[in-house]
Design an enzyme around this catalytic site. Structure first.
Site, PDB file in Angstrom:
ATOM      1  N   HIS A  63      17.755  -5.605   6.373  1.00 14.13           N
ATOM      2  CA  HIS A  63      16.819  -4.508   6.660  1.00 14.13           C
ATOM      3  C   HIS A  63      15.644  -4.575   5.702  1.00 14.13           C
ATOM      4  O   HIS A  63      15.627  -5.360   4.751  1.00 14.13           O
ATOM      5  CB  HIS A  63      17.526  -3.148   6.602  1.00 14.13           C
ATOM      6  N   HIS A  65      14.285  -2.757   3.312  1.00 16.32           N
ATOM      7  CA  HIS A  65      14.162  -2.095   2.017  1.00 16.32           C
ATOM      8  C   HIS A  65      13.916  -3.199   0.993  1.00 16.32           C
ATOM      9  O   HIS A  65      14.500  -4.292   1.092  1.00 16.32           O
ATOM     10  CB  HIS A  65      15.432  -1.309   1.660  1.00 16.32           C
ATOM     11  N   ASP A  67      14.828  -3.977  -1.934  1.00 16.34           N
ATOM     12  CA  ASP A  67      15.899  -4.667  -2.663  1.00 16.34           C
ATOM     13  C   ASP A  67      16.619  -5.717  -1.809  1.00 16.34           C
ATOM     14  O   ASP A  67      17.529  -6.387  -2.295  1.00 16.34           O
ATOM     15  CB  ASP A  67      16.907  -3.653  -3.260  1.00 16.34           C
ATOM     16  N   HIS A  68      16.175  -5.858  -0.544  1.00 17.04           N
ATOM     17  CA  HIS A  68      16.787  -6.874   0.324  1.00 17.04           C
ATOM     18  C   HIS A  68      15.784  -7.934   0.777  1.00 17.04           C
ATOM     19  O   HIS A  68      16.184  -8.895   1.436  1.00 17.04           O
ATOM     20  CB  HIS A  68      17.440  -6.204   1.537  1.00 17.04           C
ATOM     21  N   HIS A 143      22.203   3.454   8.270  1.00 16.88           N
ATOM     22  CA  HIS A 143      21.449   3.543   7.020  1.00 16.88           C
ATOM     23  C   HIS A 143      20.208   4.406   7.269  1.00 16.88           C
ATOM     24  O   HIS A 143      19.981   4.868   8.390  1.00 16.88           O
ATOM     25  CB  HIS A 143      21.093   2.123   6.570  1.00 16.88           C
ATOM     26  N   ASP A 213      23.121  -2.289   3.815  1.00 17.48           N
ATOM     27  CA  ASP A 213      23.586  -1.034   3.262  1.00 17.48           C
ATOM     28  C   ASP A 213      24.061  -0.134   4.415  1.00 17.48           C
ATOM     29  O   ASP A 213      23.469  -0.142   5.482  1.00 17.48           O
ATOM     30  CB  ASP A 213      22.437  -0.297   2.582  1.00 17.48           C
ATOM     31  N   HIS A 271      26.447  -4.168  -4.059  1.00 17.21           N
ATOM     32  CA  HIS A 271      25.327  -3.228  -3.973  1.00 17.21           C
ATOM     33  C   HIS A 271      25.601  -2.063  -4.931  1.00 17.21           C
ATOM     34  O   HIS A 271      25.499  -0.880  -4.580  1.00 17.21           O
ATOM     35  CB  HIS A 271      25.128  -2.729  -2.531  1.00 17.21           C
TER      36      HIS A 271
HETATM   37 ZN   LIG Z   1      19.870  -1.799  -0.719  1.00 21.71          ZN
HETATM   38 ZN   LIG Z   2      18.658   0.021   2.039  1.00 15.54          ZN
END
Ligand SMILES: [Zn+2]
Ligand SMILES: [Zn+2]
Length: 304
Positions: A63, A65, A67-68, A143, A213, A271
């Site tokens: 996805h 976000h 952090d990915h 999510h 997530d 995570h």
């Molecule tokens: Zn994340």
């Molecule tokens: Zn996320």
């Protein structure tokens, strides 16, 4: 026999810590490597663990976000500097191309290789990629934004032919590929030798599921039922259950509940929120529900 392994490059959540960088892992099946998510710092972790850029052909992004996916542009640019010529395939929601294309045009002009975008519908469970070794399916997650996990299913291996039977029946080499696929053998005198006398069963194909997530979401259970290994996010401890609910993440216990109900071989929880200096707390909570739980750790490999 080529190993089936998972290497966690990063198992942190949004904020990096001294110990954990954001999500990134490399799955290795039959000598091929597939990257899953590409948080900031992924290319540095690859270098630290001696992964070769040239061996990576496909990256799957769960996805959008940061952090990915914040690690993508740096990694793509460095692969160019290393003189890569093979295409790099990105599997993600269509918006990734909209976001990344202008950066590629600005920073990576005249690069020696192509980045090819493949669109995923994160709301559907469907086959999104396959090659000779593996089939990859999306797993819709729950999510704050559209998000999907991935199920990697290794394809069935050929049967193992018995050396002593090749000699005993004088089997010509050209017939061996068909026998490995399950054919019987006919001797010169016309006798049919059944395949089960000539071969032994191959090791069962491995199945790996990545779920990050997500809030606690029982709808994923049928998709991950019986996998050899499930990676499930466990951002929070039970004490932050309300926060987990509002941010649509899972607690350690919830991750373990999914593993228990889906009867997986082993669970890796990751995570991990930056707030926990002692991650064993998270680990213990999960183990109370599902004993075969491993706590993810950056730059660690696990055999599937
Ligand atoms: Zn994340
Ligand atoms: Zn996320």
């Amino acid at each position: 026999m080529q190993k089936a392994s998972l290497t966690i490059l990063g198992c942190g959540s949004a904020l990096p810590t001294r110990k954990n960088t954001p999500s990134c892992q490399i799955l290795e099946l039959r000598g091929k490597q597939y990257m899953i998510d590409c948080g900031e710092g992924s290319q540095i972790r690859m270098r630290q663990m001696n992964f070769k850029a040239s061996r990576l052909g496909h990256i799957f992004i769960s996805h959008l976000h940061g952090d990915h996916c914040f690690g993508l542009i740096g990694l793509i640019s460095s692969f160019g500097m290393l003189g890569r010529t093979a295409e790099l395939h990105l599997h993600a929601q269509p918006d990734l191309e909209k976001l990344l294309r202008p950066q590629l045009e600005y920073f990576c002009e005249g690069m020696s290789y192509e980045v090819v975008f493949h669109s995923i519908d994160p709301y559907k469970h469907q086959l999104i990629f396959e090659d000779r070794s593996v089939s990859v399916y999306s797993i819709p997650l729950k999510h704050r934004v559209a998000c999907c996990g991935f199920l990697f299913e290794e394809k069935a291996r050929d049967r193992n032919i018995r050396r002593d039977m090749i000699d005993f029946y004088n089997i010509p080499i050209w017939q061996i590929p068909a026998i490995k696929k399950g054919s019987d053998f006919q001797t010169e005198s016309g006798e049919i030798i059944p395949n089960q006398n000539l071969t032994t069963a191959p090791i069962p194909p491995k199945r790996y599921a990545y779920c990050s997530d997500t809030a606690y979401h029982e709808k994923i259970i049928p998709y991950v039922q019986g996998v050899d290994c499930l990676y499930h996010e466990a951002t929070f401890s039970g004490a932050e259950a309300l926060r987990a609910q509002s941010t649509k993440h899972s607690t350690a216990r919830q991750a373990a509940e999914i593993a228990r109900k889906a009867q997986v071989g082993k669970l890796i929880i990751g995570h991990l929120s930056a707030r926990y200096s002692d991650q064993n707390l998270i680990w213990k909570e999960a183990k109370e529900v599902f004993e075969n739980t491993l706590l993810a750790s950056d730059m660690t490999s696990y055999e599937l």
